[in-house]
Design a protein around this motif. Structure first.
Motif, mmCIF file in Angstrom:
data_model
loop_
_atom_site.group_PDB
_atom_site.id
_atom_site.type_symbol
_atom_site.label_atom_id
_atom_site.label_comp_id
_atom_site.label_asym_id
_atom_site.label_seq_id
_atom_site.Cartn_x
_atom_site.Cartn_y
_atom_site.Cartn_z
ATOM 1 N N ASN A 185 -20.930 -15.830 -4.641
ATOM 2 C CA ASN A 185 -21.603 -14.782 -3.836
ATOM 3 C C ASN A 185 -22.843 -14.089 -4.644
ATOM 4 O OD1 ASN A 185 -19.884 -16.067 -1.999
ATOM 5 N ND2 ASN A 185 -19.762 -13.971 -0.900
ATOM 6 N N SER B 25 -15.102 -16.158 -5.024
ATOM 7 C CA SER B 25 -16.167 -15.616 -4.188
ATOM 8 C C SER B 25 -17.276 -14.905 -5.330
ATOM 9 C CB SER B 25 -15.683 -14.450 -3.498
ATOM 10 O OG SER B 25 -14.907 -14.684 -2.499
ATOM 11 N N ASN C 29 -16.867 -13.573 2.198
ATOM 12 C CA ASN C 29 -17.550 -12.163 2.276
ATOM 13 C C ASN C 29 -17.021 -11.173 1.295
ATOM 14 O OD1 ASN C 29 -18.610 -13.011 4.581
ATOM 15 N ND2 ASN C 29 -16.948 -12.164 6.014
ATOM 16 N N ARG D 242 -26.054 -17.940 3.718
ATOM 17 C CA ARG D 242 -26.008 -16.817 2.843
ATOM 18 C C ARG D 242 -26.707 -15.639 3.492
ATOM 19 N NH1 ARG D 242 -25.369 -14.589 -2.539
ATOM 20 N NH2 ARG D 242 -27.140 -13.205 -3.045
ATOM 21 N N SER E 27 -22.449 -12.500 2.281
ATOM 22 C CA SER E 27 -21.531 -13.606 3.122
ATOM 23 C C SER E 27 -22.244 -14.924 2.769
ATOM 24 C CB SER E 27 -21.766 -13.009 4.371
ATOM 25 O OG SER E 27 -20.940 -14.102 5.377
ATOM 26 N N ASN E 28 -21.449 -15.832 2.085
ATOM 27 C CA ASN E 28 -21.546 -17.137 2.206
ATOM 28 C C ASN E 28 -20.533 -18.081 3.081
ATOM 29 O OD1 ASN E 28 -23.286 -16.166 0.086
ATOM 30 N ND2 ASN E 28 -22.620 -18.202 -1.456
#
Length: 435
Positions: free
Chosen positions: A193, A190, A329, A224, A345-346
């Motif tokens: 992100n 993550s 997220n 995204r 959020s991706n």
């Protein structure tokens, strides 16, 4: 003083002693004590040499003003320290050749790097395994990672020797080590992100931004979403955590979310079924949550590509389609004195069949807007006193909201962030990361 079998008699004092009243007084006292001893123990007289030694020690411990305990203790302590130092050097010299034979190092250097023989490295590794397993029962990934990392550091230290290296190798081969390092790597995924993205900006508002990417003729699209939610972290996660209440505010779902295995607050296998017009859409994913209590944020990952051993997969409903999801997220409290939450959020969504680019972008835009609208609607319900979500947060039966409160407390100690002022990926850095 001349001591014999018949008692004690006083000898003439030297001239220098006569001139020193203190020494003369000391000698007179000593003669009196010796006479008393001889009179009570006439059958066992004190040998002259022993008495002379006693007198010498007694006179050294006195000065002109009498007893000197500081000097006496200093001499005894210095002797003990000297003996201890000599013993340490002797033992170290004996360990040096044995260490050289095992490691192949030169004997002259072996004494400088003696393996730590006071640690049972096998026990250190075994205890770390057990503690990590207990932490993973609660799915505390970063805490279990820290336990294993600390044990590895101790077993692989410069003075651990071959026994420590062997214990470290066995620890790396343990199933719990593979499990923790795998979820640690999933948590680190993550980081992207918070990195610059080459996605195309679809729209931008003061409180939200949407970026989209899709390839021509592809059966997937990515988006995204960065958005501000005017609610604390606990209220944002409550509608998603209370999965049995999902249909009460998202009627698009045909049924409540189904758990495919006994769930934990931070880990679950979930099946969802929704209806879009006459088509049923099914998703099956692993839900993973990892709390960062240093900077203060929560990573939430939903992935369809996960190990399915021991899980009974349901059959696909008639006239339905199963889609794959891979969502990462980051729920980040604003921090400081602010009370809101920022969502980064991706997501990558697989449609299962190629869709024209224009239609794909339309679907991605509608999906992202729908998700954001539902999150804000659910957060409003969670902060409303008397609602079922508000009551669930107050009761906190599984301790999930207590963990989120700890994340919010950590975020309150740092500077505030916003949609346009996000931190960098360095917030994921940690010294306990498993290589």
């Amino acid at each position: 003083v001349d001591v014999g079998s018949s008692g004690c008699k006083r000898a003439p004092l030297p001239a220098q002693m006569s001139a020193a009243p203190g020494l003369r007084r000391d000698a007179a006292a000593f003669a009196t004590a010796a006479a008393a001893t001889a009179s009570t123990s006439a059958s066992a007289p004190v040998p002259p040499k022993r008495l002379a030694k006693w007198r010498h020690s007694w006179r050294l411990s006195q000065g002109e003003n009498g007893w000197r305990p500081v000097q006496f203790l200093f001499r005894r302590s210095a002797r003990l320290l000297l003996v201890a130092a000599l013993a340490f050097l002797f033992l170290r010299s004996r360990q040096g050749p044995r260490a050289a034979e095992k490691t192949g190092a030169p004997t002259a250097l072996a004494g400088l790097h003696v393996p730590n023989r006071l640690h049972n490295f096998s026990k250190v590794a075994s205890n770390a395994e057990k503690e990590a397993e207990k932490l993973m029962d609660e799915f505390s990934v970063l805490e279990a990672e820290a336990v294993l990392s600390k044990a590895l550091h101790k077993c692989q230290g410069s003075h651990s020797g071959p026994r420590g290296a062997s214990a470290a190798a066995k620890l790396r081969e343990a199933p719990i080590f593979s499990k923790v390092s795998g979820y640690g790597a999933l948590y680190d995924s993550s980081r992207s992100n918070l990195m610059p993205s080459d996605m195309e900006l679809a729209w931008k508002r003061d409180d939200a931004e949407l970026y989209i990417r899709s390839a021509t003729g592809a059966s997937w699209f990515e988006y995204r979403l960065v958005a501000h939610i005017d609610a604390p972290l606990r209220s944002c996660l409550a509608p998603l955590h209370e999965r049995d209440l999902i249909r009460e505010y998202q009627p698009i779902f045909v049924e409540p979310h189904q758990d495919l295995m006994p769930p934990q607050p931070n880990h679950a296998m979930v099946r969802t079924l929704s209806r879009i017009m006459s088509l049923k859409i099914e998703t099956i994913f692993e839900l993973v949550r990892v709390a960062n209590r240093d900077f203060g944020f929560l990573v939430e990952i939903a992935r369809s590509d996960f190990p399915i051993e021991g899980i009974s997969m349901p059959d696909l409903p008639w006239w339905g389609r199963r889609i794959e999801v891979n969502t990462r997220n980051i729920w980040m409290p604003q921090g400081g004195k602010e009370k809101g939450t920022v969502l980064i959020s991706n997501a990558r969504v697989g449609t299962g069949a190629p869709i024209p680019t224009g239609i794909m972008r339309f679907i991605a835009n509608q999906l992202a807007n729908s998700i954001l609208s539902n999150i804000r609607k659910g957060a409003d319900l969670a902060v409303t006193p008397g609602s079922r979500w508000h009551d669930r947060v107050k009761k906190d039966l599984d301790g999930f909201y207590k963990d989120l409160a700890a994340v919010e407390a950590a975020a309150a100690k740092r500077r505030p962030i916003s949609v346009t002022n996000l931190p960098g990926p360095e917030v994921f850095d940690r010294p306990t990361k498993l290589a």
